[in-house]
Motif scaffolding. Structure first.
Motif, PDB file in Angstrom:
ATOM      1  N   UNK A  62       0.861  -1.186   0.000  1.00 45.01           N
ATOM      2  CA  UNK A  62       0.000   0.000   0.000  1.00 45.01           C
ATOM      3  C   UNK A  62       0.894   1.232   0.000  1.00 45.01           C
ATOM      4  N   UNK A  63       0.615   2.177  -0.889  1.00 45.99           N
ATOM      5  CA  UNK A  63       1.317   3.456  -0.850  1.00 45.99           C
ATOM      6  C   UNK A  63       0.277   4.568  -0.856  1.00 45.99           C
ATOM      7  N   UNK A  64       0.565   5.617  -0.106  1.00 44.11           N
ATOM      8  CA  UNK A  64      -0.329   6.763  -0.041  1.00 44.11           C
ATOM      9  C   UNK A  64       0.336   7.920  -0.779  1.00 44.11           C
ATOM     10  N   UNK A  65      -0.358   8.466  -1.745  1.00 45.99           N
ATOM     11  CA  UNK A  65       0.164   9.622  -2.483  1.00 45.99           C
ATOM     12  C   UNK A  65      -0.546  10.873  -1.983  1.00 45.99           C
ATOM     13  N   UNK A  66       0.220  11.772  -1.381  1.00 42.70           N
ATOM     14  CA  UNK A  66      -0.359  12.960  -0.757  1.00 42.70           C
ATOM     15  C   UNK A  66      -0.493  14.081  -1.783  1.00 42.70           C
ATOM     16  N   UNK A  67      -1.708  14.653  -1.834  1.00 41.54           N
ATOM     17  CA  UNK A  67      -1.992  15.794  -2.707  1.00 41.54           C
ATOM     18  C   UNK A  67      -2.293  17.005  -1.823  1.00 41.54           C
ATOM     19  N   UNK A  68      -1.308  17.893  -1.622  1.00 43.47           N
ATOM     20  CA  UNK A  68      -1.514  19.056  -0.754  1.00 43.47           C
ATOM     21  C   UNK A  68      -2.243  20.199  -1.464  1.00 43.47           C
ATOM     22  N   UNK A  69      -2.495  21.248  -0.701  1.00 44.31           N
ATOM     23  CA  UNK A  69      -3.064  22.497  -1.244  1.00 44.31           C
ATOM     24  C   UNK A  69      -4.438  22.307  -1.872  1.00 44.31           C
ATOM     25  N   UNK A  70      -5.186  21.332  -1.374  1.00 41.63           N
ATOM     26  CA  UNK A  70      -6.566  21.080  -1.838  1.00 41.63           C
ATOM     27  C   UNK A  70      -6.644  20.894  -3.346  1.00 41.63           C
ATOM     28  N   UNK A  71      -5.576  20.374  -3.957  1.00 43.87           N
ATOM     29  CA  UNK A  71      -5.546  20.312  -5.419  1.00 43.87           C
ATOM     30  C   UNK A  71      -6.541  19.321  -5.995  1.00 43.87           C
ATOM     31  N   UNK A  72      -6.980  18.342  -5.191  1.00 44.44           N
ATOM     32  CA  UNK A  72      -7.952  17.371  -5.691  1.00 44.44           C
ATOM     33  C   UNK A  72      -9.369  17.930  -5.715  1.00 44.44           C
ATOM     34  N   UNK A  73      -9.553  19.105  -5.094  1.00 46.87           N
ATOM     35  CA  UNK A  73     -10.876  19.749  -5.103  1.00 46.87           C
ATOM     36  C   UNK A  73     -10.759  21.182  -5.634  1.00 46.87           C
ATOM     37  N   UNK A  74      -9.779  21.386  -6.515  1.00 47.02           N
ATOM     38  CA  UNK A  74      -9.583  22.675  -7.191  1.00 47.02           C
ATOM     39  C   UNK A  74      -9.487  23.835  -6.212  1.00 47.02           C
ATOM     40  N   UNK A  75      -8.847  23.577  -5.048  1.00 44.34           N
ATOM     41  CA  UNK A  75      -8.614  24.641  -4.080  1.00 44.34           C
ATOM     42  C   UNK A  75      -9.754  24.933  -3.136  1.00 44.34           C
ATOM     43  N   UNK A  76     -10.906  24.276  -3.321  1.00 43.23           N
ATOM     44  CA  UNK A  76     -12.068  24.520  -2.454  1.00 43.23           C
ATOM     45  C   UNK A  76     -12.083  23.496  -1.329  1.00 43.23           C
ATOM     46  N   UNK A  77     -11.481  23.870  -0.197  1.00 38.92           N
ATOM     47  CA  UNK A  77     -11.287  22.919   0.896  1.00 38.92           C
ATOM     48  C   UNK A  77     -12.583  22.403   1.505  1.00 38.92           C
ATOM     49  N   UNK A  78     -13.682  23.161   1.370  1.00 39.05           N
ATOM     50  CA  UNK A  78     -14.943  22.710   1.960  1.00 39.05           C
ATOM     51  C   UNK A  78     -15.595  21.596   1.129  1.00 39.05           C
ATOM     52  N   UNK A  79     -15.037  21.285  -0.049  1.00 39.49           N
ATOM     53  CA  UNK A  79     -15.557  20.180  -0.867  1.00 39.49           C
ATOM     54  C   UNK A  79     -14.834  18.871  -0.591  1.00 39.49           C
ATOM     55  N   UNK A  80     -13.837  18.902   0.274  1.00 40.03           N
ATOM     56  CA  UNK A  80     -12.996  17.724   0.488  1.00 40.03           C
ATOM     57  C   UNK A  80     -13.788  16.526   1.017  1.00 40.03           C
ATOM     58  N   UNK A  81     -14.637  16.755   2.011  1.00 37.67           N
ATOM     59  CA  UNK A  81     -15.378  15.634   2.604  1.00 37.67           C
ATOM     60  C   UNK A  81     -16.315  15.014   1.575  1.00 37.67           C
ATOM     61  N   UNK A  82     -17.033  15.844   0.835  1.00 37.72           N
ATOM     62  CA  UNK A  82     -17.955  15.329  -0.180  1.00 37.72           C
ATOM     63  C   UNK A  82     -17.208  14.533  -1.241  1.00 37.72           C
ATOM     64  N   UNK A  83     -16.026  15.024  -1.630  1.00 34.60           N
ATOM     65  CA  UNK A  83     -15.225  14.320  -2.635  1.00 34.60           C
ATOM     66  C   UNK A  83     -14.738  12.974  -2.115  1.00 34.60           C
TER      67      UNK A  83
END
Length: 336
Positions: A62-83
């Motif tokens: 198992x490897x975990x790839x970290x994506x900082x700066x909310x880049x997986x939600x286009x910078x909108x940190x409040x969308x992280x949980x829903x994503x």
């Protein structure tokens, strides 16, 4: 010239190697981990520590790839949980604040002046109230594994010292996308302005907003004093725990062994990060002061004035958070 027997042996060896390679490829799995801040901050370091421990304990399966700066939600940190809930993100080390729009119980930690110190935070996260919060998260399709900490949030601004609620009158304060923050700063007479962290620093630079609130680690590492924030008030008005979590379907797809490793490494990384964050607090404050920031520490009387000014926020939000949860937290704090 190769004999038929030798050719057969070579073919068998190649076939065996191919099977082994395919087997290893099937076993190895990469999972995405979202964070709001990079590894320049304790928050991002917590995610990197988790990834390091997981790869080590699973032997790379198992490897975990970290994506900082909310880049997986286009910078909108409040969308992280829903994503994460929908499966766009496998895992996250996230803030209770950013997830609170989808999990109202997480607003417990944002109630102004509810948790007076670190012992109170530990009593809540480590007790019945913490279990109730984790149950609320799990009921929404995400598996919480462990706690981290972003720290107590302090207030900075470019206008002048803040030592009483009237000092906030009319100040535009950047807040995260949580309605509770809007209510808190409105109750204090300020003009709360919602924006993501990505947009916050440019807004502070241009003077579009007068101030912001964040833990000392964020103020220090991001050099917020360099964007005009020359006044800092230590008021500890709320603590911002972090939560290590994984999407339900991803969790269900893992072996029991890998689940246990994910959980135990999350706990280890969280404990490591909490200790580091707290140990560095005094050093960070000293560094901030050395850079010329004027620091205001509230007296008991001044602190009480802020508490009284935000009581209406408690009255409005406790029913939304859940009276039973708030009472369990209150009892834990009193018994600490």
């Amino acid at each position: 010239m190769n004999s038929p027997r030798r050719i057969t042996r070579i073919a068998a060896a190649l076939a065996g190697a191919a099977v082994l390679t395919a087997s290893l490829s099937a076993q190895a799995r990469e999972l995405s981990v979202s964070t709001v801040l990079s590894d320049a901050f304790p928050w991002g370091q917590a995610a990197e520590k988790w990834a390091e421990l997981v790869e080590e304990r699973t032997g790379g399966e198992l490897t975990l790839r970290v994506y900082p700066n909310s880049q997986l939600v286009a910078g909108d940190q409040t969308r992280e949980f829903s994503a994460m809930r929908s499966g766009l993100i496998d895992m996250a080390v996230g803030s209770t604040i950013n997830w609170s729009p989808q999990v109202p119980e997480l607003n417990l930690f944002s109630l102004p002046f509810f948790m007076p110190d670190e012992a109170a935070v530990d009593a809540v996260t480590g007790g019945e109230a913490g279990e109730m919060v984790f149950e609320a998260i799990e009921s929404r399709g995400v598996i919480p594994l462990a706690w981290g900490e972003n720290g107590f949030r302090q207030l900075s601004n470019s206008r002048g010292p803040i030592s009483e609620p009237s000092d906030l009158n009319g100040l535009k304060i950047r807040v995260v996308g949580s309605p509770l923050f809007q209510d808190t700063f409105t109750a204090l007479g300020a003009d709360p302005t919602q924006m993501s962290w990505t947009d916050a620093q440019p807004a502070l630079t241009t003077g579009a907003v007068d101030g912001q609130e964040n833990p000392l680690s964020v103020f220090d590492v991001a050099r917020i004093d360099q964007v005009g924030q020359e006044h800092l008030t230590l008021w500890n008005y709320m603590n911002d725990p972090l939560i290590f979590a994984v999407n339900q379907r991803v969790w269900d797809s893992l072996s029991e062994e890998h689940r246990e490793i994910l959980r135990e490494t999350a706990v280890e990384a969280g404990e490591w990060e909490i200790a580091m964050t707290r140990e560095q607090e005094s050093e960070r404050l000293a560094a901030i002061q050395e850079r010329g920031v004027q620091v205001t520490e509230l007296t008991e009387e001044q602190h009480a004035a802020f508490v009284n000014a935000t009581r209406s926020v408690h009255d409005k939000w406790i029913p939304r958070i859940g009276p039973e949860l708030v009472e369990a937290a209150r009892q834990a704090i009193e018994a600490r």
